[in-house]
Design an enzyme around this catalytic site. Structure first.
Site, PDB file in Angstrom:
ATOM      1  N   GLU A   1      -6.348   9.008  -0.876  1.00  0.00           N
ATOM      2  CA  GLU A   1      -6.502   7.593  -0.542  1.00  0.00           C
ATOM      3  C   GLU A   1      -7.575   6.913  -1.395  1.00  0.00           C
ATOM      4  O   GLU A   1      -7.378   5.797  -1.871  1.00  0.00           O
ATOM      5  CB  GLU A   1      -6.863   7.422   0.942  1.00  0.00           C
ATOM      6  CG  GLU A   1      -5.714   7.677   1.900  1.00  0.00           C
ATOM      7  CD  GLU A   1      -4.634   6.599   1.848  1.00  0.00           C
ATOM      8  OE1 GLU A   1      -4.816   5.565   1.173  1.00  0.00           O
ATOM      9  OE2 GLU A   1      -3.602   6.795   2.489  1.00  0.00           O
TER      10      GLU A   1
ATOM     11  N   HIS B   1       1.173   4.660  -2.797  1.00  0.00           N
ATOM     12  CA  HIS B   1       1.529   6.072  -2.618  1.00  0.00           C
ATOM     13  C   HIS B   1       2.746   6.531  -3.406  1.00  0.00           C
ATOM     14  O   HIS B   1       2.760   7.647  -3.939  1.00  0.00           O
ATOM     15  CB  HIS B   1       1.735   6.373  -1.138  1.00  0.00           C
ATOM     16  CG  HIS B   1       0.470   6.490  -0.364  1.00  0.00           C
ATOM     17  ND1 HIS B   1      -0.397   7.568  -0.515  1.00  0.00           N
ATOM     18  CD2 HIS B   1      -0.089   5.692   0.574  1.00  0.00           C
ATOM     19  CE1 HIS B   1      -1.433   7.418   0.302  1.00  0.00           C
ATOM     20  NE2 HIS B   1      -1.277   6.287   0.963  1.00  0.00           N
TER      21      HIS B   1
ATOM     22  N   HIS C   1       0.820  -1.206   0.000  1.00  0.00           N
ATOM     23  CA  HIS C   1       0.000   0.000   0.000  1.00  0.00           C
ATOM     24  C   HIS C   1       0.858   1.262   0.000  1.00  0.00           C
ATOM     25  O   HIS C   1       0.633   2.189  -0.785  1.00  0.00           O
ATOM     26  CB  HIS C   1      -0.919   0.011   1.217  1.00  0.00           C
ATOM     27  CG  HIS C   1      -1.626   1.324   1.419  1.00  0.00           C
ATOM     28  ND1 HIS C   1      -2.681   1.718   0.630  1.00  0.00           N
ATOM     29  CD2 HIS C   1      -1.416   2.336   2.304  1.00  0.00           C
ATOM     30  CE1 HIS C   1      -3.103   2.912   1.020  1.00  0.00           C
ATOM     31  NE2 HIS C   1      -2.344   3.307   2.022  1.00  0.00           N
TER      32      HIS C   1
ATOM     33  N   SER D   1      -4.020   0.140  -4.544  1.00  0.00           N
ATOM     34  CA  SER D   1      -3.199  -0.901  -3.922  1.00  0.00           C
ATOM     35  C   SER D   1      -4.050  -2.080  -3.464  1.00  0.00           C
ATOM     36  O   SER D   1      -3.523  -3.023  -2.871  1.00  0.00           O
ATOM     37  CB  SER D   1      -2.425  -0.333  -2.725  1.00  0.00           C
ATOM     38  OG  SER D   1      -3.310   0.131  -1.719  1.00  0.00           O
TER      39      SER D   1
END
Length: 301
Positions: free
Chosen positions: A208, A167, A162, A227
């Protein structure tokens, strides 16, 4: 819950200096003694890190590398189908390794020449203001452990998949990196917990779990969607609302399940104009007025 940095495995340090990651009984690795020992060792490395020093390397096992290989391969295919073009440009610029888990130091070395961002190791919980605040300095707190090998496409907590596949690829984009920095500056600027929570919720529903329209098609740019092997297939079927700062900043969410309410920007320019401008200028008074306006609107409906 309102904390991107709220990991679900608290880290405890004993009087003898031992480090224990407290996994829930429902965690896939709970009954795996070897996995738990690995988690403890990796958390201990992060706790020993001092700002300015190179990030300690994790000696990942072949089994752990294989989890990365499988997940990275499958997510790359889904990114080509579902990800926003700006995110895909970040993927191309960063060119993360697909045959092994990259070290956080390595990820920072790749990112810094592109957008100035570097990574910081996190053992577990990072206070909300600290997590967001350092974004203004081009720093991103990240875990170093990887999900349990028995369920490579699932994790109950943010892991290196993730934090990096999600990111770092966004942070390799100049435009997304600027939004991260603006979010960090906003988190430092506001003083009340209520305003910080509002700022963090806007981050949650954008960086997010954000969606934007491209050529009439909804595409994901949020790291949480991109993700997640399962969520990336499901997000277009969720309740996708127009980008609205007040609604985003006052809407609750559950981090333990797929997000059933998402917000769509009409373009990358639209995202920057609305969300970027908000983070660039907001303060406690601005947030308080937005919350009050939102409460008034709800009560009149």
């Amino acid at each position: 819950m309102f904390e991107e940095a709220q990991y679900f495995a608290p880290v405890a340090t004993g009087e003898d200096g031992s480090v224990v990651v407290q996994l829930a009984t429902s965690h896939p690795g709970f009954a795996d003694t070897a996995y738990r020992e690995r988690r403890n060792a990796i958390a201990a490395l992060a706790l020993k890190h001092k700002p300015g020093d190179p990030i300690p390397e994790v000696a990942y096992t072949e089994e752990e590398h294989q989890v990365w290989v499988v997940v990275a391969r499958e997510l790359a295919a889904k990114h080509r189908e579902y990800a926003a073009s700006e995110y895909l440009r970040g993927c191309e610029r960063l060119a993360l390794p697909t045959d092994r888990i990259p070290q956080l130091q390595e990820v920072g070395d790749l990112l810094e020449p592109l957008t100035g961002f570097r990574y910081l190791p996190a053992a577990g919980l990072v206070p909300l203001r600290d997590f967001y605040g350092v974004l203004a300095d081009g720093l991103f707190h990240s875990t170093q452990y990887i999900r349990h090998h028995s369920v490579p496409f699932y994790t109950p907590e943010p892991d290196v998949v993730h934090e990096v596949l999600g990111h770092a690829n966004a942070l390799a984009s100049d435009r997304f990196a600027r939004l991260y920095r603006l979010a960090g500056a906003a988190a430092r600027r506001v003083e009340t917990d209520e305003a910080l929570e509002f700022v963090s919720k806007v981050f949650w529903f954008t960086m997010e779990f954000g969606v934007l329209a491209e050529d009439g098609v909804d595409r994901a740019y949020g790291a949480g969607i991109l993700s997640s092997y399962g969520e990336i297939e499901e997000f277009r079927g969720m309740d996708i609302l127009p980008l609205d700062l007040t609604v985003m900043g006052t809407t609750g969410y559950d981090i333990t399940k797929y997000q059933d309410v998402l917000f769509r920007a009409e373009s990358m320019d639209h995202l920057e104009d609305v969300v970027g401008s908000f983070w660039d200028t907001c303060d406690d008074d601005v947030v308080a007025r937005m919350v009050a306006d939102g409460a008034t609107t709800k009560s009149s409906v």
